[in-house]
Design a protein around this motif. Structure first.
Motif, PDB file in Angstrom:
ATOM      1  N   LYS A 151       0.847  -1.202   0.000  1.00  0.00           N
ATOM      2  CA  LYS A 151       0.000   0.000   0.000  1.00  0.00           C
ATOM      3  C   LYS A 151       0.884   1.254   0.000  1.00  0.00           C
ATOM      4  N   ARG A 152       1.927   1.229   0.834  1.00  0.00           N
ATOM      5  CA  ARG A 152       2.809   2.383   0.950  1.00  0.00           C
ATOM      6  C   ARG A 152       3.561   2.653  -0.370  1.00  0.00           C
ATOM      7  N   THR A 153       4.015   1.584  -0.991  1.00  0.00           N
ATOM      8  CA  THR A 153       4.750   1.748  -2.262  1.00  0.00           C
ATOM      9  C   THR A 153       3.820   2.281  -3.342  1.00  0.00           C
ATOM     10  N   TRP A 154       2.619   1.752  -3.389  1.00  0.00           N
ATOM     11  CA  TRP A 154       1.667   2.170  -4.427  1.00  0.00           C
ATOM     12  C   TRP A 154       1.345   3.664  -4.306  1.00  0.00           C
ATOM     13  N   GLU A 155       1.321   4.150  -3.058  1.00  0.00           N
ATOM     14  CA  GLU A 155       0.986   5.564  -2.843  1.00  0.00           C
ATOM     15  C   GLU A 155       2.194   6.498  -2.999  1.00  0.00           C
ATOM     16  N   ASN A 156       3.377   5.919  -3.097  1.00  0.00           N
ATOM     17  CA  ASN A 156       4.595   6.721  -3.225  1.00  0.00           C
ATOM     18  C   ASN A 156       4.626   7.436  -4.580  1.00  0.00           C
TER      19      ASN A 156
END
Lengths: 270, 188
Positions: free
Chosen positions: A60-65
């Motif tokens: 989730k964190r990578t996708w939002e980066n």
């Protein structure tokens, strides 16, 4: 006297052939599958120090980066813009080389040599000619220049194998050259063309080396920032979780493309 | 006439493709004027260059022999065996991230342009589990040291194993590509 007669089971021809492929399969297992399992394992961890499972939080964190999104967009753009040009050019050159120029060796070598020349030695020339261009075109040209050779080799091998009788019959019927190519050559060569497309897509992920040498920095202009940069920068920061997650995302994208491509190739073969 | 036009078109295209290579060769002889100074510097004055040349020669010979010995049976097996997943196997390693972790110095990357990736970094840990060579005891220190090793630094024999593994895996990709080409040409 009871003798145990041992019957040595003879290997079939197909089994022997598969045995020849064993180094191939062992290598795939050792150098691709095994490390990738490890990468997936890392993608579910909080950090390499605290081996605590956080499941999909890293994803989730990578996708939002925003940098991941930029890198993903640039990588997809590279595929969408360059691969069709690369394949179109390869088909055209291969057709001309096979059917018009009788596989002229000097001309063929001109297209194949870029494949074997180290990129580092070419980047100097590239900088000399394209140094002032403030867009992604030099990188795209470098990618096409470097990868055309392998596509031409594969397509020439396929075009050379098409039976001449088919062409002779078409010529007797009075078909023009473009109709012959559209009606005979391309449909027969379709599986190899598709394979070439897949190979080019895979090679587009590897354009990092050329890009890094050309821009000479870990942080190139936004238009040249691809997934490889993103992964490399996180590798340097020892941020393995982010790196592993983006590697998994990229692999999913590639695997989806490969599956679709191979399925189409399979259908053509049937 | 058509043939001449085709020849002209493809000739122009071939010249464009060969031009960067010819320009690179030209630059090697150009130092403001035509001269052999760059060659003299490289071959007679640049002593650190000699080990690199011999390393490259040794590396190329070993890898070529390895490829020939392994690729012929593999490609033969791929052409003749009845399996469904041969092409997927060729593509499998094309998807890897085989480029070097970039440092600050592009010249450094030039020297080690075929080494290093996260995938292999991960293999280091696997190799580490197998051969018990984890001496640093800390993942980050180990990664840093591994990274230094990628860039040409040697921290003792303990890292040679990982280094060898790295080169083997890097070359294995080329092996796949060679087998793939022979496979496709062999089907004809």
């Amino acid at each position: 006297m009871n003798k145990k007669i041992r019957k040595r089971k003879k290997l079939t021809w197909n089994q022997k052939c598969k045995l020849c492929m064993l180094p191939f399969l062992a290598g795939t297992m050792l150098f691709a599958l095994l490390p990738f399992v490890r990468v997936i394992y890392y993608s579910f961890l909080k950090s390499q120090f605290r081996r605590e499972f956080v499941w999909l939080e890293n994803y989730k964190r990578t996708w939002e980066n925003e940098y991941f999104q930029l890198a993903l967009r640039n990588s997809v753009l590279l595929i969408v813009k360059c691969v069709p040009i690369l394949i179109g050019l390869s088909i055209l050159i291969s057709l001309l080389l096979v059917f018009v120029l009788n596989k002229n060796e000097i001309v063929r070598s001109a297209f194949v040599i870029p494949m074997v020349i180290p990129t580092a030695s070419i980047v100097v020339v590239w900088k000399l000619f394209f140094g002032k261009w403030d867009n992604e075109l030099p990188l795209y040209l470098l990618f096409i220049w470097k990868n055309l050779g392998i596509c031409v080799i594969l397509l020439m091998a396929e075009f050379s194998s098409i039976k001449k009788e088919l062409y002779e019959a078409a010529v007797l019927e009075g078909a023009p050259w473009w109709k012959i190519d559209l009606g005979i050559t391309l449909p027969i060569a379709a599986p190899t063309i598709l394979f070439t497309v897949l190979l080019s897509i895979m090679n587009s992920y590897k354009v990092f080396k050329e890009s890094y040498l050309y821009y000479g920095t870990n942080y190139p202009p936004d238009y040249a920032y691809t997934l490889q940069y993103y992964m490399n920068n996180h590798f340097l920061k020892l941020n393995y979780q982010n790196l592993a997650t983006s590697a998994v995302y990229t692999t999913i994208l590639s695997a989806a493309l490969i599956c679709i491509g191979l399925r189409i190739v399979g259908r053509y073969r049937e | 006439m058509k043939k001449k036009i085709c020849f002209l078109l493809i000739g122009i295209c071939a010249t464009l493709f060969a031009f960067p290579i010819l320009a690179t060769i030209g630059l090697a002889f150009w130092d403001g004027t035509i001269s052999l100074d760059a060659w003299k510097d490289l071959l007679f004055d640049c002593f650190p260059f000699y080990p690199m040349i011999w390393n490259s020669v040794f590396y190329s010979v070993v890898i070529t022999v390895f490829h020939i010995v392994l690729v012929v049976p593999c490609a033969f097996g791929m052409i003749t065996a009845k399996t469904r997943w041969k092409e997927a196997d060729i593509l499998c390693l094309s998807d890897s991230y085989d480029d070097a972790p970039a440092g600050d110095d592009p010249a450094e990357l030039h020297r080690t342009e075929r080494s290093g990736s996260f995938k292999y970094q991960s293999v280091y840990h696997t190799a580490d589990d197998l051969f018990r060579i984890w001496r640093c005891g800390d993942a980050s220190v180990y990664a840093e040291t591994g990274y230094r090793t990628d860039r040409g630094g040697k921290d003792g024999d303990v890292f040679c194993l990982a280094d060898t593994f790295l080169y083997c895996s890097s070359e294995y990709e080329d092996l796949h590509l060679c087998s793939g080409i022979i496979y496709f040409c062999g089907k004809l």
